[in-house]
Enzyme design. Structure first.
Site, short mmCIF file in Angstrom:
data_model
loop_
_atom_site.label_atom_id
_atom_site.label_comp_id
_atom_site.label_asym_id
_atom_site.label_seq_id
_atom_site.Cartn_x
_atom_site.Cartn_y
_atom_site.Cartn_z
N GLY A 34 0.81 -1.22 0.00
CA GLY A 34 0.00 0.00 0.00
C GLY A 34 0.84 1.27 0.00
CB SER A 54 2.78 3.76 -4.40
OG SER A 54 1.44 4.02 -4.53
CG ASP A 71 -0.89 5.28 -6.02
OD1 ASP A 71 -1.41 6.08 -5.22
OD2 ASP A 71 -1.22 4.09 -6.11
P1 ADP Z 1 1.88 -1.49 -4.03
O1 ADP Z 1 0.98 -0.85 -3.04
O2 ADP Z 1 3.19 -1.88 -3.41
O3 ADP Z 1 2.02 -0.71 -5.28
P2 ADP Z 1 0.64 -3.43 -5.80
O4 ADP Z 1 0.05 -4.77 -5.49
O5 ADP Z 1 -0.17 -2.41 -6.51
O6 ADP Z 1 1.17 -2.88 -4.41
O7 ADP Z 1 1.97 -3.61 -6.66
C1 ADP Z 1 2.95 -4.54 -6.28
C2 ADP Z 1 3.48 -5.24 -7.53
O8 ADP Z 1 4.30 -4.33 -8.30
C3 ADP Z 1 4.43 -6.39 -7.21
O9 ADP Z 1 3.72 -7.59 -6.95
C4 ADP Z 1 5.25 -6.48 -8.47
O10 ADP Z 1 4.54 -7.13 -9.50
C5 ADP Z 1 5.40 -5.01 -8.88
N1 ADP Z 1 6.65 -4.44 -8.32
C6 ADP Z 1 6.75 -3.42 -7.46
N2 ADP Z 1 8.04 -3.15 -7.17
C7 ADP Z 1 8.79 -4.03 -7.87
C8 ADP Z 1 10.19 -4.29 -8.00
N3 ADP Z 1 11.10 -3.60 -7.34
N4 ADP Z 1 10.55 -5.28 -8.83
C9 ADP Z 1 9.65 -5.99 -9.55
N5 ADP Z 1 8.33 -5.81 -9.45
C10 ADP Z 1 7.89 -4.85 -8.63
#
Ligand code: ADP
Length: 392
Positions: free
Chosen positions: A138, A140, A186
Site C-alpha cells: 500500500g 505504491s 500514486d
Molecule cells: P503497491 O501498493 O506496493 O504498489 P501493488 O500490489 O499495486 O502494491 O503492486 C505490487 C506489484 O508491483 C508487485 O507484486 C510487483 O509485480 C510489482 N513491483 C513493485 N516493485 C517491484 C520491483 N522492485 N521489482 C519488480 N516488481 C515490482
C-alpha cells in the site's frame, strides 16, 4: 524499534552489483530513482476526481542500466517477493507490434511504461531494478517502479519533460499492462512530490498544491501489517464501478460534483451498499480539504481527528479495511501524543499511517507491538518512522 530503510546509494550499489554480475561489461551508465508514497488522507478518492493528500517517501525504487545498440530490452529485478523468473528479455515495440502483457506479472509494469513512453521509439537497453518500497504494502511500489522506469527512459532518449503527462503515461501503463484501473494519485505524487511537503492534489484539474510538512516536533509513523488479503484484485474494480453507478444515478459526471444533499435526495434510488460507498466518497473529499487546511495551520489535533473519521468510514461505509488494520489503528490512538491514525492505500491489508508528537514515537511503537501480540497478528508489524523535517 523502527525498521531500517536502505539509503538510495545502498540500493544503487546493490543494483550495480547485480548488473555487473549479470551483464558484465563496463557497468551501468545511468542510475535513477522514484519514491513510493504514503497517503495521509483522501482514500479511494483519486478515481472519483476529488482531493487527496499524499506525501512522497524516502523509500524508493532505483533503476540502473545502459543503452544498447539492439532492438530489445533485458531487465532484472533484485526484488525477492516477485513471480519468477526475475529476468525478462523482450523485443521493443513498434507501430505494427505493440508490447502485450504476459508473464512474469512484475514485468508488465515495465512493459507498460515502455509501451506508453512519450518519445518513441525506445532504444535498446539493459537494466536492473532495486527497491526499498515494500512490495504490495500500500506504499505504491508499483507506481514508484513505473516512474523510475519512465525516468530511466528519459535519460536514454529525452521526451518533452512534461511532468503531469509523465504521471498520466505511467497510470496508463498500469491500466493497460498490469490490469489495475488505478487513479492518478500514486504516479502523480511519485513524479511531483517534494521533500518536506505533502501534496494536495485535485484529481480533476490535476492541480497540485505543496503543503509544508516540516515540523521537528512531528513524526509520521507507517506500520506495515504484513498482511495482504487476496480480495484486493476484485474489490478495487468493484468499488470503482459502484462509484460510477452512484454518480450516474445522481446525474453527475463524478462523485466530486455531488453533495450530501444530492445523495440523501436520491437515497431511495440507490441500493444500501452503493449509498454507503458514495457517502464515504463525498464525505472523504470534504475531510481531505479540511485536513489540508488544518495541516497548513499546524492544527494537528484536528488533522488527527479527521484521520480517524476517514478510517472509520473506510471500515464501515467503504468496507476496505480488515481486522489487522483496525487493530493497528486502535492500538495507535490509545497512546498519549498520537493525533490520529488510519489505514492507507487500497486496503485489505498493507499499512496504517499515524501522526504523532515526536516525543511519543518510542512508546507508540512499543504499545503497538504489545497490543498486536495480544491480538495474535500472524506477524508483528514493521514500523517505519518518518521525521517530517528531513526526508532522506
Ligand atoms: P503497491 O501498493 O506496493 O504498489 P501493488 O500490489 O499495486 O502494491 O503492486 C505490487 C506489484 O508491483 C508487485 O507484486 C510487483 O509485480 C510489482 N513491483 C513493485 N516493485 C517491484 C520491483 N522492485 N521489482 C519488480 N516488481 C515490482
Amino acid at each position: 524499534m523502527a525498521s531500517p530503510v536502505p539509503s538510495v546509494s545502498e540500493l544503487v550499489a546493490e543494483a550495480r552489483r547485480v548488473y555487473e554480475q549479470s551483464f558484465g561489461g563496463d557497468g551501468p551508465q545511468v542510475a535513477v530513482c522514484a519514491p513510493g508514497r504514503v497517503n495521509l488522507i483522501g482514500e479511494h478518492i483519486d478515481y472519483n476526481q476529488g482531493f487527496v493528500l499524499p506525501m512522497a517517501l524516502p523509500m524508493v525504487t532505483v533503476v540502473v542500466g545502459s543503452r544498447t545498440s539492439g532492438q530489445s530490452a533485458s531487465i532484472i529485478t533484485a526484488a525477492k517477493d516477485v513471480e519468477e523468473p526475475r529476468r525478462v528479455d523482450f523485443d521493443l515495440p513498434n507501430d505494427k507490434a505493440p508490447l502485450s502483457p504476459g508473464k512474469p506479472s512484475w514485468a508488465n509494469y515495465v512493459k507498460g511504461v515502455v509501451q506508453h513512453y512519450r518519445a518513441p521509439p525506445v532504444p535498446g537497453f539493459r537494466a536492473v531494478i532495486a527497491s526499498s518500497v515494500p512490495l504490495g504494502g500500500g506504499l505504491s511500489s508499483s507506481a514508484s517502479l513505473e516512474v523510475a522506469m519512465y525516468t530511466f527512459l528519459q535519460q536514454l532518449k529525452p521526451d518533452d519533460g512534461d511532468k503531469v503527462a509523465k504521471a498520466v503515461a505511467c497510470q496508463k501503463a498500469e491500466h493497460t499492462h498490469a490490469g489495475v484501473p488505478c487513479g492518478i494519485m500514486d504516479q502523480f505524487v511519485s513524479v511531483l512530490g517534494r521533500e518536506a511537503h505533502a501534496l494536495l492534489i485535485d484529481c480533476r484539474s490535476l492541480e497540485a498544491t505543496p503543503v509544508p510538512l516540516s515540523d521537528p516536533g512531528l513524526v509520521i509513523l507507517i506500520s506495515n501489517s504484513n498482511v495482504k488479503h487476496s480480495l484486493t484484485g476484485s474489490e478495487y474494480p468493484s468499488r470503482r464501478r459502484q462509484c460510477e453507478e452512484a454518480a450516474a444515478i445522481l446525474e453527475k459526471a463524478s462523485l466530486r460534483d455531488a453533495t450530501l444533499k444530492d445523495l440523501e435526495d436520491a437515497k431511495s434510488r440507490l441500493d444500501d451498499e452503493t449509498y454507503r460507498r458514495a457517502r464515504h466518497v463525498i464525505e472523504e473529499i470534504e475531510r481531505t480539504a479540511q485536513a489540508a487546511e488544518a495541516l497548513k495551520k499546524g492544527a494537528y489535533k484536528e488533522f488527527g481527528k479527521l484521520m480517524v473519521e476517514s478510517h472509520n468510514s473506510l471500515r464501515d461505509l467503504y468496507e476496505v479495511s480488515c481486522k489487522e488494520l483496525d487493530e493497528l489503528v486502535s492500538a495507535a490512538v490509545e497512546v498519549e501524543g498520537v493525533f490520529g491514525s488510519r489505514m492507507t492505500g487500497g486496503g485489505f491489508g498493507g499499512c496504517t499511517v499515524t501522526l504523532l508528537q515526536a516525543e511519543a514515537i518510542d512508546r507508540t511503537m512499543q504499545h503497538i507491538q504489545v497490543r498486536v501480540l495480544h491480538y495474535n497478528l500472524r506477524r508483528a508489524p514493521e514500523n517505519y518512522e518518518l521525521r517530517t523535517c528531513s526526508v532522506r
